[in-house]
Structures are given as C-alpha cells and as structure tokens.
Design an enzyme around this catalytic site. Structure first.
Site, PDB file in Angstrom:
ATOM      1  N   GLU A  87       3.879   0.788 -17.923  1.00 32.62           N
ATOM      2  CA  GLU A  87       3.243  -0.417 -18.493  1.00 32.62           C
ATOM      3  C   GLU A  87       2.905  -1.414 -17.391  1.00 32.62           C
ATOM      4  O   GLU A  87       3.778  -1.808 -16.610  1.00 32.62           O
ATOM      5  CB  GLU A  87       4.195  -1.063 -19.518  1.00 32.62           C
ATOM      6  CG  GLU A  87       3.585  -2.275 -20.202  1.00 32.62           C
ATOM      7  CD  GLU A  87       4.487  -2.853 -21.294  1.00 32.62           C
ATOM      8  OE1 GLU A  87       5.277  -2.094 -21.897  1.00 32.62           O
ATOM      9  OE2 GLU A  87       4.404  -4.069 -21.533  1.00 32.62           O
ATOM     10  N   LYS A 279      12.904  -5.670 -26.502  1.00 32.65           N
ATOM     11  CA  LYS A 279      12.009  -4.642 -25.945  1.00 32.65           C
ATOM     12  C   LYS A 279      11.592  -5.062 -24.534  1.00 32.65           C
ATOM     13  O   LYS A 279      11.531  -4.262 -23.612  1.00 32.65           O
ATOM     14  CB  LYS A 279      10.798  -4.457 -26.858  1.00 32.65           C
ATOM     15  CG  LYS A 279       9.876  -3.311 -26.458  1.00 32.65           C
ATOM     16  CD  LYS A 279       8.802  -3.700 -25.461  1.00 32.65           C
ATOM     17  CE  LYS A 279       7.903  -2.523 -25.144  1.00 32.65           C
ATOM     18  NZ  LYS A 279       6.926  -2.813 -24.090  1.00 32.65           N
ATOM     19  N   ASP A 295      20.064   8.221 -18.379  1.00 33.87           N
ATOM     20  CA  ASP A 295      19.572   8.570 -19.709  1.00 33.87           C
ATOM     21  C   ASP A 295      19.144   7.298 -20.455  1.00 33.87           C
ATOM     22  O   ASP A 295      19.976   6.567 -20.995  1.00 33.87           O
ATOM     23  CB  ASP A 295      20.711   9.293 -20.449  1.00 33.87           C
ATOM     24  CG  ASP A 295      20.347   9.716 -21.851  1.00 33.87           C
ATOM     25  OD1 ASP A 295      19.336   9.222 -22.387  1.00 33.87           O
ATOM     26  OD2 ASP A 295      21.095  10.532 -22.414  1.00 33.87           O
ATOM     27  N   HIS A 392      -1.152 -10.361 -18.603  1.00 31.30           N
ATOM     28  CA  HIS A 392      -1.383  -8.991 -19.066  1.00 31.30           C
ATOM     29  C   HIS A 392      -2.814  -8.567 -18.834  1.00 31.30           C
ATOM     30  O   HIS A 392      -3.083  -7.480 -18.343  1.00 31.30           O
ATOM     31  CB  HIS A 392      -1.100  -8.905 -20.571  1.00 31.30           C
ATOM     32  CG  HIS A 392       0.290  -8.444 -20.863  1.00 31.30           C
ATOM     33  ND1 HIS A 392       0.725  -8.160 -22.124  1.00 31.30           N
ATOM     34  CD2 HIS A 392       1.336  -8.217 -20.065  1.00 31.30           C
ATOM     35  CE1 HIS A 392       1.978  -7.786 -22.085  1.00 31.30           C
ATOM     36  NE2 HIS A 392       2.381  -7.823 -20.841  1.00 31.30           N
TER      37      HIS A 392
END
Ligand code: MEV
Length: 441
Positions: A87, A279, A295, A392
């Site tokens: 991202e 998130k 992991d 962004h």
C-alpha cells in the site's frame, strides 16, 4: 458438473506442468499471459527452490515492495526499519512520524509480558471435582512427561510455566480445557507448544482412563491459542504541547493535541471507527512482521481479539492531553520469533533481521509496536489536519505516472497541474493523453 475440470496428482506435477494445466483450465481463449508466472521465477534455481518449498503447489513468486523507514529512535537506539507492504503512503507515513518523534525522546517501549498460551480441549464424564482432586498430581505428571521435549527450551530460560484447569461444562456437558502457559524465549514457539500439548493429551487420556476406567475421557484438540494478552508490549511517545505547534499552520499545538485526542477517543468509543483506526496500526505492524518472516495472521488475530477484550471492539492506542503534555501510546499484544521458522530460511527475512542487528523477540516487539504507533500517529495527524487524501493521492499520482510510463517532462507537467486540483485516475490519464496529443500536432 464439469468433470474434466477436476485433476488428480496436481501436487506431483512440475511447475511447468502445473502452469500448463492452469492454461488448459483457465486459458481457453489464450488471452491470459501465463508466461508471467515464469517471468517471476528467481534466476538462482537454488533460491527459487527455497522459496517454493515454503508452500505447496507453487507456480511462481509474488513480489512485494521491501522498503525502509529510517530514523526510528526506540529506547535510545536508532533503527532503519524494514517494511514489506504493497500500500502506497505507509512507509512514507511511518518514516515521517519516526522523524517527527526522533528529537522528542523517540519511542519509549516496555515489554509487559512474554507469556504464550496453549489449550488442550477434552471431555470427561467424571465431573469437575474429580479433576480438581487429582489436579496437582495430573499437572506434575504432564510436566514430567515432556521433560525431554522441553529440555532445550528450559536451558534457554523457557518452557511450560503453568497449567490451569478451565471448566466449560456449564456451556457444554463434560467439556473442560487445560490452559497451558509457556515461555518460548526468542522463538514464536508454535511447534514447540503444539508438540508439548499433544504429549499432554496422550498423558491426560492415559491418566484419566487409568484412574476412572468407568468414565469416558476424550481429548479433542491440542493447539496453541493465538490470543496472547500477556505477551504484550507498550510503546509511547510524549511531548510538551508547544512541540506540536509546527504540525499544522491551521492549528496551535494545543488545538492539534485536542483534535488528535478526540480522534483516538472516537476510536475508543465506536467499533466502526476503531476497525479503521486499528487497520492503520496494522499497516505498520504487519509490514514489519512480514519483513521479518513472522506470522501476520496470528499477530492480527490476536490484536483484534485483544481490542475487544472489554466487551466492545475498541482502539488499541490511547491518548491524553494533561498538564501541558501530549501523551500517545499503544498496548500491543504480539507473539513473534526472531529464531526458527522463516526468520532464517527466507533470505530477505534473514537479511531484515540482520539489518535490525539480530534483535531478541522482545526487542523486535518494541520495534514493531513503535512502527504501529508511528503509523497511527501519521494517519491521525493527517485526518485531523489536511485530511488523508492529500498524501494518499500524491502517492497515487506517482503510481498512475508509472502506469502510463510518463516521461520526466510529463511528470513535471502533471505534478504542477495537479498541485491544487483533485487527483483521479481518469483526470490524470486524460491530462497525459492531451499532453501527448498536443505534442503530436
Ligand atoms: C489506510 O490504509 C489507513 C487509514 O484509514 C487509517 C485511519 O483511518 O486511521 C488512513
């Protein structure tokens, strides 16, 4: 049913045969460029074999960007942190937040615990009292039974810490659980924990059958729990409010701090916001977890379960603005390893750990929590000032320029045109097409 679409022996095929089969399965029209699979094979065959052996039915590699976020000042040490993430803006945001806190004391971290958990799920018809009556003896028998298995771990200071009996029989008749706590030192310890638990299962079944031959005892599952609330690290940053003055021309340090505190408070109260907020934290956390061969599914599952520990899903980070001081921190439960598993086998995970100076698991916990906090700081800083899209879309613009193979002069023209305009894929595409059309005239 299209029987011809089923295949047997797929796993035994070579990579080439698998690709050929995929072609017959999916590429009737010949429109798919399946050569792409081979194009991503590593030139070094030995390395390719290492990579493909991590998983099954491998036909290619799936590359991801490996970036570096420098200037992380953590517990008086400076790190350039490896991050693997697809991202855009994430590494830039982490780097910018790290730089901001660099000269303000950096990130202060404390590992609050390193205990991991395993569970043995079993049924016993003899009742809880019978289990309690013999529990001390059962416990010592189980621990003795794994002495050989735990010898190495004990030498390193780890092993089985305790065994607790948990009574679920009110919810499900005759169902109980052994909740076992472990210290696994620098290894993630999944294999160690599962091996110990499976041995406990055999031993417990034998013990109960022997003692109560007329009662039914049955072991269902022996597996670690990914919820590790006591394998946890706290990372924090703090500064006087005046040190926040430079963040935004629109707000004083005090105003910014209050807006920021409010953003965290909303995530503490509202699960819809908390999910997005967390998130953002995992943008940073996962990318270091992935870079270091750990992991990320386990780490995420644990963090989200922990975020709901008080009965409603909430923020993992917290903020106070008190007595002229801004304080922002995260309590991150995170179980990981710096030895074993992929940490050495994956050449780039190994290199990432080398870059970090081969940290202990505890040190890596502090690095990852700091990156998570930095990521959260950067996201909220944008959200409560300019809005997230500005940064962004700048990164998005870069990607669009790459997609259209923009020349340096086209890049300059696009960047200047979109400085004050809304960036969208179609607007940038149309602008580039117009530029090219003008040149052709
Ligand atoms: C995007 O990947 C992450 C953010 O949505 C996080 C947040 O809203 O706090 C920007």
């Amino acid at each position: 049913m299209e029987a011809k679409k089923f295949v047997s022996g797929f796993s035994k095929m070579t990579k080439e045969e698998k690709i050929q089969w995929i072609s017959s399965f999916y590429n009737d029209t010949g429109k798919l460029d399946l050569n792409m699979f081979e194009a991503f094979w590593h030139q070094d065959e030995a390395l390719q074999t290492v990579l493909e052996n991590f998983s099954e039915n491998t036909i290619s590699n799936f590359p991801m960007p490996f970036g570096i976020a420098p200037n992380f000042h953590i517990n008086n040490k400076v790190y350039a942190v490896p991050m693997v993430i697809e991202e855009s803006s994430v590494v830039a945001a982490a780097s910018s937040a790290a730089k901001f806190w660099m000269d303000k004391g950096g990130f202060n971290c404390e590992v609050l615990g390193t205990t991991k958990i395993g569970q043995l799920h079993f049924k016993f018809t003899g009742g809880i009292d019978a289990l309690y009556e013999h529990f001390d003896r059962i416990k010592s028998t189980l621990i003795e039974s794994v002495e050989a298995l735990t010898a190495n771990m004990r030498k390193r200071g780890g092993g089985v810490l305790d065994i607790e009996l948990v009574d679920f029989s009110a919810q499900e008749e005759n169902y109980y659980q052994l909740r076992v706590s472990f210290e696994t030192c620098d290894s993630m310890g999944a294999n160690f924990i599962n091996s110990v638990l499976e041995q406990f299962g055999l031993e417990l079944k034998a013990y109960l059958s022997n003692l109560y031959p007329k009662q039914h005892s049955e072991v269902f599952m022996a597996i670690l729990s990914n919820l590790t609330p006591n394998c946890i690290v706290r990372a924090s940053v703090s500064c006087p409010l005046e040190a926040l003055d430079a963040i935004s021309p629109a707000f004083s340090g005090t105003e910014f701090a209050e807006r920021f505190r409010m953003a965290v408070r909303i995530a503490e109260m509202d699960p819809y916001r908390a999910t997005t907020h967390n998130k953002g934290i995992y943008n940073g956390v996962d990318s270091v977890v992935l870079a270091t061969g750990n992991d990320f599914r386990a780490v995420e599952a644990c963090g989200h379960a922990y975020a709901a520990k008080d009965g409603s899903y909430s923020s993992l980070s917290h903020c106070t603005v008190e007595d002229g001081t801004f304080k922002f921190w995260i309590d991150l439960p995170i179980a990981l390893g710096t030895v074993g598993g992929l940490t050495k086998l994956h050449p780039l995970a190994n290199l990432a750990l080398e870059l970090l100076g081969r940290p202990s698991a505890q040190e890596l916990m502090t690095i990852i929590a700091s990156v998570g906090l930095a990521q959260n700081f950067a996201a909220l800083r944008s959200l409560v000032t300019t809005g997230i899209q500005k940064g962004h879309m700048k990164m998005h613009l870069k990607n669009i320029l790459t997609q259209f193979s923009a020349s340096p002069s086209e890049e300059i023209a696009v960047n200047s045109y979109f400085t004050e305009r809304v960036i969208s894929h179609s607007a940038v595409r149309d602008f580039i097409m117009d530029l090219r059309a003008q040149l052709e005239q």
